[in-house]
Design an enzyme around this catalytic site. Sequence first.
Site, mmCIF file in Angstrom:
data_model
loop_
_atom_site.group_PDB
_atom_site.id
_atom_site.type_symbol
_atom_site.label_atom_id
_atom_site.label_comp_id
_atom_site.label_asym_id
_atom_site.label_seq_id
_atom_site.Cartn_x
_atom_site.Cartn_y
_atom_site.Cartn_z
ATOM 1 N N ALA A 1 0.786 -1.063 0.021
ATOM 2 C CA ALA A 1 0.194 -0.099 -0.020
ATOM 3 C C ALA A 1 0.825 1.184 -0.077
ATOM 4 O O ALA A 1 1.992 1.039 0.566
ATOM 5 C CB ALA A 1 -1.084 0.041 1.336
ATOM 6 N N LYS A 2 0.393 1.997 -0.675
ATOM 7 C CA LYS A 2 1.207 3.398 -0.786
ATOM 8 C C LYS A 2 0.528 4.553 0.161
ATOM 9 O O LYS A 2 -0.549 5.216 0.058
ATOM 10 C CB LYS A 2 1.263 4.273 -2.183
ATOM 11 C CG LYS A 2 2.112 5.146 -2.460
ATOM 12 C CD LYS A 2 2.346 5.226 -3.850
ATOM 13 C CE LYS A 2 2.820 6.700 -4.414
ATOM 14 N NZ LYS A 2 4.442 6.613 -3.928
ATOM 15 N N ILE A 3 1.230 4.585 1.457
ATOM 16 C CA ILE A 3 0.436 5.195 2.409
ATOM 17 C C ILE A 3 1.136 6.378 2.753
ATOM 18 O O ILE A 3 2.624 6.511 3.016
ATOM 19 C CB ILE A 3 0.423 4.105 3.815
ATOM 20 C CG1 ILE A 3 -0.148 3.004 3.543
ATOM 21 C CG2 ILE A 3 -0.120 5.103 5.187
ATOM 22 C CD1 ILE A 3 0.286 1.895 4.436
#
Length: 304
Positions: free
Chosen positions: A154-156
């Site tokens: 995930a690109k958090i």
Amino acid sequence: MRYAFFKGKIVPFGEAKVSIMTHALNYGTGVFEGVRGYWNAEKGQMYIVKLREHYQRLESSCKLALKTTLKYSLAELEKITVELARKNDYREDIYIRPIYYKSQEKIGLGLIGVEEDFSIFTAPFGTYLDINKGIRVCVSSWWRISEKSAPQGAKITGAYFNSSLAKAEALEKGFDEAILLSHQRTVAEGSGENLFLIKHGKLITPPLSETILPGITRVCVMELAEKELGLKTTERQISQDELYSADELFFCGTAAGVTPIIDVDGKKIGPGTVGPLTRKLQDLYFAAARGDSPKYADWVTSVY
Ligand code: PMP
């Protein structure tokens, strides 16, 4: 005038403002994408690269990290993005930043039941790193956030504090960029890029299990290497020492494109100049991304 997509519609950029009490601003509870629009002057066209793939990753980031689902379908998101880019009427390379974030004015941690919103802004954006001469990098003292600390893949927003620390350390020491190791002390990726190594004509990159972001450019590079150069990529762990003895090294990513690495920790990679395979892959990638390769026309979406 510039525009942004904010609270369900395209508005003048200056109207797209959030409160200082916003949950995502305080706790890093957002997921995002970085998308490129390349201006092709000869064709008088702007091409957005791998738009569907970016929204697929945003969809999965939402599910994995925010425990929610996107309020828009992939087709809607693509349509909004193209509309916004067209309205902004750029005639130069741009960056597009979709962000899905916990927008509620709320004190207190957690994710469930916290209101969320989606916005997109765009900005002119040239080259991020020196793609011509290549860059000098260091191995960071900071480790890449592990899958035990944040969901893998995930690109958090909040997780980018890790990348910012590594990048800041590299710049402070006089380097251009950082390579982060995983918790297993093997090579993971750059602060905002995936990494490839070439040794004896073989193309090698760390597997997704090395807690790297599943990069979209990484897949593009693997496809081009195989289809255009007959080179199959080996996905395997890379030790820190292997970096120093590589024949060629390069980063890839939406911002970085394909950026050659000519030096790691003050040690020259090969002769300390851009390697021939790196240059070939770079040319192939930018031709496809700029809409100049009919074979890869389906990688890009026209704006005008
Ligand atoms: N790793 C990290 C940590 C990144 O931030 C990025 C940029 N999104 C990448 C790799 C490359 O991913 P992509 O090719 O999808 O831009």
